[in-house]
Design an enzyme around this catalytic site. Structure first.
Site, PDB file in Angstrom:
ATOM      1  N   SER A 183       0.803  -1.225   0.000  1.00  0.00           N
ATOM      2  CA  SER A 183       0.000   0.000   0.000  1.00  0.00           C
ATOM      3  C   SER A 183       0.830   1.267   0.000  1.00  0.00           C
ATOM      4  O   SER A 183       0.385   2.277  -0.525  1.00  0.00           O
ATOM      5  CB  SER A 183      -0.964  -0.012   1.183  1.00  0.00           C
ATOM      6  OG  SER A 183      -0.285  -0.288   2.390  1.00  0.00           O
ATOM      7  N   HIS A 211      -5.145  -3.238  -3.036  1.00  0.00           N
ATOM      8  CA  HIS A 211      -4.717  -2.299  -4.083  1.00  0.00           C
ATOM      9  C   HIS A 211      -4.539  -2.988  -5.427  1.00  0.00           C
ATOM     10  O   HIS A 211      -4.090  -2.368  -6.387  1.00  0.00           O
ATOM     11  CB  HIS A 211      -3.409  -1.617  -3.671  1.00  0.00           C
ATOM     12  CG  HIS A 211      -3.543  -0.835  -2.413  1.00  0.00           C
ATOM     13  ND1 HIS A 211      -4.059   0.442  -2.380  1.00  0.00           N
ATOM     14  CD2 HIS A 211      -3.292  -1.178  -1.130  1.00  0.00           C
ATOM     15  CE1 HIS A 211      -4.084   0.863  -1.123  1.00  0.00           C
ATOM     16  NE2 HIS A 211      -3.635  -0.098  -0.340  1.00  0.00           N
ATOM     17  N   LYS A 242     -11.793   0.549  -2.195  1.00  0.00           N
ATOM     18  CA  LYS A 242     -10.796   1.215  -3.039  1.00  0.00           C
ATOM     19  C   LYS A 242     -11.316   1.275  -4.475  1.00  0.00           C
ATOM     20  O   LYS A 242     -12.156   2.091  -4.767  1.00  0.00           O
ATOM     21  CB  LYS A 242      -9.445   0.553  -2.832  1.00  0.00           C
ATOM     22  CG  LYS A 242      -8.937   1.002  -1.451  1.00  0.00           C
ATOM     23  CD  LYS A 242      -7.798   0.270  -0.866  1.00  0.00           C
ATOM     24  CE  LYS A 242      -7.552   0.848   0.532  1.00  0.00           C
ATOM     25  NZ  LYS A 242      -6.821  -0.027   1.421  1.00  0.00           N
TER      26      LYS A 242
HETATM   27  C1  LIG Z   1      -6.904  -0.203   2.860  1.00  0.00           C
HETATM   28  C2  LIG Z   1      -6.323  -1.522   3.109  1.00  0.00           C
HETATM   29  C3  LIG Z   1      -7.004  -2.462   3.887  1.00  0.00           C
HETATM   30  C4  LIG Z   1      -8.236  -2.126   4.640  1.00  0.00           C
HETATM   31  O1  LIG Z   1      -9.359  -2.011   3.831  1.00  0.00           O
HETATM   32  P1  LIG Z   1     -10.593  -1.177   4.368  1.00  0.00           P
HETATM   33  O2  LIG Z   1     -11.724  -1.676   3.587  1.00  0.00           O
HETATM   34  O3  LIG Z   1     -10.265   0.255   4.142  1.00  0.00           O
HETATM   35  O4  LIG Z   1     -10.720  -1.483   5.841  1.00  0.00           O
HETATM   36  C5  LIG Z   1      -6.471  -3.725   3.993  1.00  0.00           C
HETATM   37  N1  LIG Z   1      -5.314  -4.045   3.404  1.00  0.00           N
HETATM   38  C6  LIG Z   1      -4.614  -3.160   2.675  1.00  0.00           C
HETATM   39  C7  LIG Z   1      -3.341  -3.591   2.033  1.00  0.00           C
HETATM   40  C8  LIG Z   1      -5.095  -1.861   2.528  1.00  0.00           C
HETATM   41  O5  LIG Z   1      -4.378  -0.965   1.844  1.00  0.00           O
END
Ligand SMILES: *Cc1c(COP(=O)(O)O)cnc(C)c1O
Length: 388
Positions: A183, A211, A242
């Site tokens: 991330s 991602h 996302k």
């Molecule tokens: C954003 C993210 C999460 C968490 O997801 P949410 O739905 O925002 O709780 C989990 N793993 C990674 C690698 C992330 O970047």
């Protein structure tokens, strides 16, 4: 008057601030695609994970609106009681088809999906092998599970191999857990070698596609699909928050896995179901993502273009690929000043500091979306090359 039992916070916070790590929430306004309004100023928004620019898409918003009107806003109960609607089932079915797996389980967030899944798969007699740069929720899931935690250096499959070999026979079960796309660095995990190791040592492999989904791989099926190993990843965790522009988390896998999670993942069992509107919005976003591949192509094109520009100017962008472009700065206060200078020039580019990234690796994190233009990317690239 007795002392406030929370007064210890003042001293701890002062220490935190003196290291340049204090942060605060900043309320933003609504703005058009690719833009953000903060402090009355409209800026180009390079701080969003809405990679396909679907969170504000009128079709997605309408799907949420009509589901809320039909089912009500809140789900009213946990999924196993009465918080699972036809909208949730329809999303789970579409996601399973998209992921080419038997089934999908939905969770309140991606964070909750990792936490609940890891703790449901391993326990005290087991081991978890975790990349050093894994997302916080994989680390917290490992801690919650009480399994023995082995951290291997970032993307170092050889070290992982050595750890697995040394541990052979010591644990009941093993789980290898990694971000598919990291991330804060935007680079891919070596999923081919990790899948080989998982098979060789009889370990479960969990890949967090937060991602990856929507951006990487054929049809945007994620990092594992991009590496050609999707069907060898037993546990694929994703988020709806996302590329799919909504909120919620999911796990895609075999019927056996999903049935186990529905019965044993505590973040699914003991938390209220997602709003049906969130499920309907994500389902619409998934349909649009598939029907409009230009979104994925645009974000990848912009990322490649920005990386080429920055590399040409001698700026370090690590192994990033795809929508996330990190610009390594080093010291936290330097990263913050760089972010402030870009803001004055019309660009919202967040500074990422420890503990989100390792000490001494504060950075700007530019995230691109399908709503951005070549011209915006060109301008921010030029500013960075000029020393902003
Ligand atoms: C954003 C993210 C999460 C968490 O997801 P949410 O739905 O925002 O709780 C989990 N793993 C990674 C690698 C992330 O970047």
């Amino acid at each position: 008057m007795p002392d406030d039992p929370l007064s210890w916070i003042d001293e701890e916070s002062a220490h935190w601030s003196s290291r340049g790590l204090a942060r605060r929430l900043r309320a933003r306004g609504g703005a058009g695609p690719g833009l953000i309004v903060v402090g009355g100023q409209t800026l180009v928004h390079f701080g969003s994970n809405d990679y396909l620019a679907l969170a504000g898409d009128p079709r997605v918003v309408e799907a949420a609106r009509s589901a809320a009107a039909f089912y009500g806003w809140g789900a009213g109960a946990s999924p196993l009681i009465a918080g699972w609607t036809e909208a949730h089932q329809a999303l789970a079915d579409d996601l399973a088809r998209f992921e080419r797996t038997d089934a999908v389980a939905l969770f309140p967030t991606g964070f909750a999906a990792n936490l609940g899944t890891i703790a449901a798969l391993v326990g005290k007699e087991d081991a978890i092998y975790s990349d050093r740069l894994n997302h916080a929720c994989l680390i917290d899931g490992a801690r919650l599970s009480r399994a023995t935690l082995r951290v291997y250096p970032h993307n170092d499959a050889d070290r992982l191999d050595a750890l697995l070999a040394r541990d052979q026979g010591r644990f009941r079960r093993s789980l290898i857990a990694t971000d598919g796309v990291f991330s804060m660095d935007g680079d891919l995990a070596p999923l081919g070698p990790l899948a080989d190791l998982a098979e060789r040592f009889g370990a479960m492999l969990l890949v967090d596609e937060a991602h990856g989904t929507g951006v990487f791989g054929p049809d945007g099926r994620g990092a594992a699909a991009a590496c050609g190993v999707a069907e060898r990843v037993a546990v694929r965790v994703g988020t709806l928050s996302k590329s799919l522009g909504s909120v919620g988390g999911f796990v895609a896998g075999s019927q056996r896995l999903i049935d186990w999670l529905v019965n044993h993942a505590r973040t699914l069992i003991y938390s209220t179901g997602l709003p049906a509107a969130a499920a309907a919005a994500a389902r619409e976003a998934l349909a649009i993502a598939r029907a409009e591949p230009w979104r994925r192509e645009q974000v990848v094109h912009l990322g490649d273009r920005l990386r080429a520009h920055l590399k040409g100017a001698g700026i370090e962008v690590g192994g990033s690929t795809g929508a996330i472009v990190p610009v390594l700065i080093g010291a936290s206060d330097d990263a913050v000043s760089a972010s402030e200078r870009l803001r004055a020039a019309g660009f919202f580019v967040p500074a990422i500091r420890p503990p989100t990234v390792p000490d001494g690796t504060a950075r700007l994190r530019i995230s691109l979306t399908a709503a951005h233009t070549d011209e915006q990317v060109e301008r921010v690239g030029r500013l960075l090359a000029e020393g902003y």
